[in-house]
Design a protein around this motif. Structure first.
Motif, PDB file in Angstrom:
ATOM      1  N   ASP A 219       0.826  -1.204   0.000  1.00 49.07           N
ATOM      2  CA  ASP A 219       0.000   0.000   0.000  1.00 49.07           C
ATOM      3  C   ASP A 219       0.866   1.262   0.000  1.00 49.07           C
ATOM      4  N   GLY A 220       2.029   1.186   0.633  1.00 52.85           N
ATOM      5  CA  GLY A 220       2.944   2.327   0.585  1.00 52.85           C
ATOM      6  C   GLY A 220       3.433   2.613  -0.822  1.00 52.85           C
ATOM      7  N   SER A 221       3.738   1.561  -1.568  1.00 52.84           N
ATOM      8  CA  SER A 221       4.174   1.750  -2.956  1.00 52.84           C
ATOM      9  C   SER A 221       3.055   2.327  -3.816  1.00 52.84           C
ATOM     10  N   LYS A 222       1.800   1.938  -3.519  1.00 51.14           N
ATOM     11  CA  LYS A 222       0.661   2.497  -4.261  1.00 51.14           C
ATOM     12  C   LYS A 222       0.495   3.982  -3.960  1.00 51.14           C
ATOM     13  N   VAL A 223       0.740   4.372  -2.714  1.00 53.34           N
ATOM     14  CA  VAL A 223       0.647   5.784  -2.349  1.00 53.34           C
ATOM     15  C   VAL A 223       1.706   6.592  -3.099  1.00 53.34           C
ATOM     16  N   LEU A 224       2.936   6.076  -3.148  1.00 52.91           N
ATOM     17  CA  LEU A 224       4.004   6.777  -3.869  1.00 52.91           C
ATOM     18  C   LEU A 224       3.682   6.869  -5.362  1.00 52.91           C
ATOM     19  N   ALA A 225       3.116   5.787  -5.918  1.00 56.21           N
ATOM     20  CA  ALA A 225       2.722   5.815  -7.331  1.00 56.21           C
ATOM     21  C   ALA A 225       1.622   6.843  -7.560  1.00 56.21           C
ATOM     22  N   MET A 226       0.701   6.968  -6.604  1.00 52.94           N
ATOM     23  CA  MET A 226      -0.358   7.967  -6.712  1.00 52.94           C
ATOM     24  C   MET A 226       0.212   9.377  -6.707  1.00 52.94           C
ATOM     25  N   ILE A 227       1.195   9.628  -5.832  1.00 54.48           N
ATOM     26  CA  ILE A 227       1.822  10.946  -5.786  1.00 54.48           C
ATOM     27  C   ILE A 227       2.462  11.276  -7.122  1.00 54.48           C
ATOM     28  N   LEU A 228       3.183  10.315  -7.706  1.00 51.03           N
ATOM     29  CA  LEU A 228       3.830  10.535  -8.998  1.00 51.03           C
ATOM     30  C   LEU A 228       2.796  10.769 -10.091  1.00 51.03           C
ATOM     31  N   SER A 229       1.714   9.987 -10.077  1.00 51.62           N
ATOM     32  CA  SER A 229       0.676  10.135 -11.085  1.00 51.62           C
ATOM     33  C   SER A 229       0.007  11.501 -10.999  1.00 51.62           C
ATOM     34  N   LEU A 230      -0.313  11.937  -9.771  1.00 55.21           N
ATOM     35  CA  LEU A 230      -0.946  13.237  -9.608  1.00 55.21           C
ATOM     36  C   LEU A 230       0.030  14.363  -9.899  1.00 55.21           C
ATOM     37  N   PHE A 231       1.321  14.156  -9.640  1.00 55.09           N
ATOM     38  CA  PHE A 231       2.346  15.134 -10.005  1.00 55.09           C
ATOM     39  C   PHE A 231       2.350  15.340 -11.521  1.00 55.09           C
ATOM     40  N   LYS A 232       2.259  14.245 -12.250  1.00 53.63           N
ATOM     41  CA  LYS A 232       2.191  14.338 -13.714  1.00 53.63           C
ATOM     42  C   LYS A 232       0.916  15.040 -14.165  1.00 53.63           C
ATOM     43  N   ASP A 233      -0.200  14.725 -13.512  1.00 52.81           N
ATOM     44  CA  ASP A 233      -1.487  15.291 -13.915  1.00 52.81           C
ATOM     45  C   ASP A 233      -1.628  16.756 -13.525  1.00 52.81           C
ATOM     46  N   TYR A 234      -1.132  17.120 -12.333  1.00 53.31           N
ATOM     47  CA  TYR A 234      -1.350  18.469 -11.808  1.00 53.31           C
ATOM     48  C   TYR A 234      -0.186  19.424 -12.074  1.00 53.31           C
ATOM     49  N   ARG A 235       1.048  18.903 -12.149  1.00 53.18           N
ATOM     50  CA  ARG A 235       2.233  19.755 -12.325  1.00 53.18           C
ATOM     51  C   ARG A 235       3.134  19.205 -13.439  1.00 53.18           C
ATOM     52  N   PRO A 236       2.612  19.055 -14.647  1.00 54.03           N
ATOM     53  CA  PRO A 236       3.415  18.420 -15.698  1.00 54.03           C
ATOM     54  C   PRO A 236       4.657  19.218 -16.088  1.00 54.03           C
ATOM     55  N   LEU A 237       4.574  20.541 -16.075  1.00 50.34           N
ATOM     56  CA  LEU A 237       5.741  21.328 -16.470  1.00 50.34           C
ATOM     57  C   LEU A 237       6.895  21.117 -15.507  1.00 50.34           C
TER      58      LEU A 237
END
Length: 322
Positions: A219-237
């Motif tokens: 579940d910790g790895s899923k949380v980190l993957a979520m952070i990376l995914s949302l980073f791409k979605d919200y702060r792509p630049l």
């Protein structure tokens, strides 16, 4: 004397997602009915193999079922199904005191916040009560990543105790299937500039016989993957700029000696190295351009979201005749 909060004509929904919480769910429902007698307690059973649903119903909760496994799936359905002025999201494991619900509701009722987070860490209660290895480390890691990426310092990101108003609830796109939901709620609130207040709460560990469903590693790895995914979605630049710099630096490391050698001798004897350097630089430039394009798309989406929020507020005011 029990403290109260003024909620004239406001409806409060207590949302309790549950999976095999027969040991504790009865007490949790009773506690919230005592503290918030006018609230409706909703227990969503997520494929429990014990008597969670039956016990919750016996204690006066509105019991519903969600077949898609995972806390995120349950929360998504709860928000779709239930209409209320204020929502309290809490786990069914009796680790969060119902009395703190008053403190969570106060900033919402005073229109000072859109989401209120129950902070277990500031007063040290989580560290004293929790004996599960690496949970504190994981929470701190997620907090630091959100601070680094979004510039907002949460005291407690992974808490399962929080409250939010109707407009926040009805405009958040819940994508998480599982325990990543807390991280998603936190990042969404920061990125969309919702008003966030953290309220210190006491935490108590699960009673004997009650087992945590959270797996620290998976579940910790899923949380980190979520952070990376949302980073791409919200702060792509920002993300693609970092990647661009990484490839450009590698390209320059390979390329500068080749260029220096060319100016000294007029020859390029290391053709493969030169090609590799050009490739890395080219990839770096492409990543930066991709970031610019995606950033433009995200800004357009953000504008549409702001209009959606305004529309949601207008509908809320009309419904409540404000």
């Amino acid at each position: 004397m029990q403290e109260t909060v003024s909620l004239p004509q406001a409806t409060v929904a207590v949302l309790i997602p549950c999976y095999n919480e027969a040991i504790t769910i009865g007490k949790v429902v009773d506690d919230f009915k005592r503290v918030l007698p006018s609230a409706t307690i909703y227990v969503y059973d997520n494929n429990s193999s014990d008597d969670t649903a039956a016990i919750a119903k016996e204690h006066g909760a509105v019991v519903r079922f969600e077949s898609r496994q995972g806390k995120g799936n349950v929360v998504r359905q709860m928000i779709r199904d239930i209409d209320a002025d204020y929502y309290i999201l809490v786990d069914g494991d009796d680790t969060y005191p119902a009395e703190s619900a008053i403190d969570l509701l106060k900033p919402l009722a005073a229109d000072q916040a859109d989401m209120v987070v129950g902070d277990r860490l500031s007063n040290g209660s989580y560290g004293e009560e929790n004996n599960r290895a690496f949970h504190g480390f994981g929470n701190n890691l997620v907090r630091r990543l959100i601070k680094l990426i979004y510039g907002f310092q949460f005291s407690d990101v992974m808490t399962g105790y929080r409250a939010f108003n109707e407009v926040f609830a009805k405009t958040i796109p819940v994508l998480s299937p599982g325990f990543e939901i807390e991280t998603e709620l936190s990042i969404h609130a920061v990125d969309k500039r919702w008003r966030i207040i953290e309220v210190p709460i006491d935490y108590r560990d699960r009673p004997a016989g009650s087992q945590s469903k959270l797996n620290t590693i998976s579940d910790g790895s899923k949380v980190l993957a979520m952070i990376l995914s949302l980073f791409k979605d919200y702060r792509p630049l920002a993300l693609f700029s970092w990647l661009s710099v990484f490839f450009l630096v590698i390209g320059f490391i390979f390329g500068i000696p080749v260029v220096a050698e060319y100016f000294q001798t007029g020859l390029v004897p290391r053709i493969p190295t030169a090609i590799l350097a050009v490739a890395f630089v080219f990839i770096g430039i492409l990543l930066f351009v991709a970031g610019l394009i995606l950033d433009t798309v995200v800004k357009g989406t953000r504008k549409q979201y702001e209009l959606l929020v305004i529309q949601a507020y207008d509908e809320y005011r009309k419904k409540n005749k404000l």
